[in-house]
Design an enzyme around this catalytic site. Structure first.
Site, mmCIF file in Angstrom:
data_model
loop_
_atom_site.group_PDB
_atom_site.id
_atom_site.type_symbol
_atom_site.label_atom_id
_atom_site.label_comp_id
_atom_site.label_asym_id
_atom_site.label_seq_id
_atom_site.Cartn_x
_atom_site.Cartn_y
_atom_site.Cartn_z
ATOM 1 N N GLY A 1 49.556 35.443 31.784
ATOM 2 C CA GLY A 1 50.588 35.261 32.784
ATOM 3 C C GLY A 1 50.369 36.215 33.940
ATOM 4 O O GLY A 1 49.395 36.979 33.970
ATOM 5 N N HIS B 1 44.509 39.708 28.970
ATOM 6 C CA HIS B 1 44.260 39.386 30.370
ATOM 7 C C HIS B 1 44.490 40.663 31.188
ATOM 8 O O HIS B 1 45.603 41.183 31.239
ATOM 9 C CB HIS B 1 45.224 38.310 30.852
ATOM 10 C CG HIS B 1 44.804 36.912 30.549
ATOM 11 N ND1 HIS B 1 44.831 36.390 29.275
ATOM 12 C CD2 HIS B 1 44.357 35.922 31.366
ATOM 13 C CE1 HIS B 1 44.418 35.134 29.322
ATOM 14 N NE2 HIS B 1 44.127 34.825 30.569
ATOM 15 N N GLU C 1 42.361 41.077 36.579
ATOM 16 C CA GLU C 1 42.141 39.843 37.340
ATOM 17 C C GLU C 1 42.872 39.955 38.671
ATOM 18 O O GLU C 1 42.270 39.970 39.734
ATOM 19 C CB GLU C 1 42.643 38.639 36.549
ATOM 20 C CG GLU C 1 42.464 37.306 37.276
ATOM 21 C CD GLU C 1 43.079 36.141 36.523
ATOM 22 O OE1 GLU C 1 42.765 34.999 36.874
ATOM 23 O OE2 GLU C 1 43.889 36.374 35.601
#
EC number: 3.5.4.4
Length: 377
Positions: free
Chosen positions: A188, A215, A218
């Protein structure tokens, strides 16, 4: 540091790339649907908000809408795919087709991630979601084997970083670890939702000797990488592309250079490289979300030649209109890679998989190396 076994060759042929054994570690189930499947499932559940019901137009819409330069805007495209993945039959079909499409592209091992908490709108439980997806993967594996393109597929269950169910999803990962779920992830929008908000989930995974990726690096940059590895203990980094921010290159260095002698790594970059923390790089997606300006400036080549453990991934095949073969060809064309390089990136990925060691080794020795031996002549 010169990497002597990285080569420079003419662009590789698409037909040959299809034959190359591939490993993908970062591929989202809800980001890889076939446009026709989105249309079919929307009709089945009465979802009337699709931008188009024409297959070609819908495929183009997803790619164009995702090409915004913003991770947040990019993520908005998932509203349509998630909306049609709310029943057991839909989840099972999407999972089966995902495996079929990967096998047709020459993928021999894949870890597919999805967020079970996003598929509860029509009354499914978390366990029912997981079981439907695993059944679809088994269907796809059987079909691929029948077609002579065997593939091994495992699942990563993802928690949404803006929500508060990460511990529950981590428990789900451990509960189904013997049935095809090999790890946990959070995903997310990164900004405002640091991975350290989910320490309870990561502590639970470590306490149960279970694996997880995060994650990070990024959209938000180096601080998210630092938190993911130093506070949370991530086994892998989802994307991790902004680790480049902790590397000072020699004056005049270009992303497509053959060597980066004299590069100076900061503490975070050194730690990532020294610990062999895999980077789940997704070149096309990284351009779409604005993590990098374009493929020519992507740090993939810099990281590869500095001997980080780089891997090639698709992220979202529908939104990026891509495949593993396409990603490899784009990198080979941009940076002059040959079969030896692509084999190394593939072995990197297989070494980094959340599969038991003996199973990883079998795929490397019995599938990947013989497959590339044919291509290398």
């Amino acid at each position: 540091m010169t990497v002597e076994n990285m080569t420079v060759q003419s662009p590789l042929e698409s037909s040959s790339l299809l034959l190359a054994p591939k490993v993908v570690l970062h591929d989202h189930l809800d980001g890889g649907l076939r446009p026709q499947t989105v249309i079919d499932l929307a009709a089945d559940v009465g979802y009337a908000n699709l931008p188009s019901t024409d297959v070609d137009e819908l495929g183009r819409w997803f790619a164009e809408a995702a090409n915004s330069g913003s991770l947040e805007t990019y993520l908005e495209t998932f509203a349509h795919t998630v909306a049609v993945m709310q029943t057991v039959s839909a989840l099972r079909r999407v999972a089966r087709e995902c495996v079929e499409d990967l096998a047709a592209d020459g993928v021999v091992y894949a870890e597919i991630r999805y967020a079970p908490e996003l598929h509860l709108e029509r009354g499914l439980t978390l366990d029912e979601v997981v079981e439907a997806v695993l059944a679809g993967f088994a269907d796809g594996e059987a079909d691929a084997a029948h077609r002579g393109r065997p593939i091994v597929v495992r699942a990563l269950v993802t928690a949404m970083r803006h929500a508060a169910r990460s511990r529950e999803i981590a428990e789900l990962a451990v509960r189904y670890r013997r049935q095809g779920v090999v790890g946990f992830d959070i995903a997310g929008a990164e900004a405002g939702y640091p991975p350290s908000r989910h320490l309870d989930a990561f502590d639970y995974m470590r306490a149960n000797n279970a694996r997880f990726t995060i994650h990070a690096g990024e959209a938000f940059g180096l601080p998210s990488i630092h938190e993911a590895i130093s506070f949370c203990g991530a086994d892998r980094l989802g994307h991790g592309v902004r680790v480049i921010d902790d590397i000072t290159l020699p004056p005049g260095a270009r992303p497509d250079d053959l060597s980066f002698d004299g590069a100076v790594l900061g503490d975070v970059a050194n730690y990532v490289r020294d610990k062999r923390i895999p980077l789940e790089l997704c070149p096309s997606s990284n351009v779409q979300t604005g993590a990098v300006a374009d493929l020519a400036s992507h740090p993939f080549n810099i990281l590869a030649r500095l001997r980080f453990r780089v891997t090639v991934n698709t992220d979202n095949r529908l939104m990026s209109d891509t495949t593993m073969s396409t990603e490899m060809q784009r990198l080979a064309t941009q940076f002059g890679y040959g079969w030896t390089d692509l084999q190394r990136f593939t072995v990197n990925a297989m070494k980094s998989a959340f599969l038991p060691f003996d199973e990883r080794l079998t795929i490397i020795d019995d599938v990947i190396k013989p497959g590339y031996a044919v291509l290398l002549g």
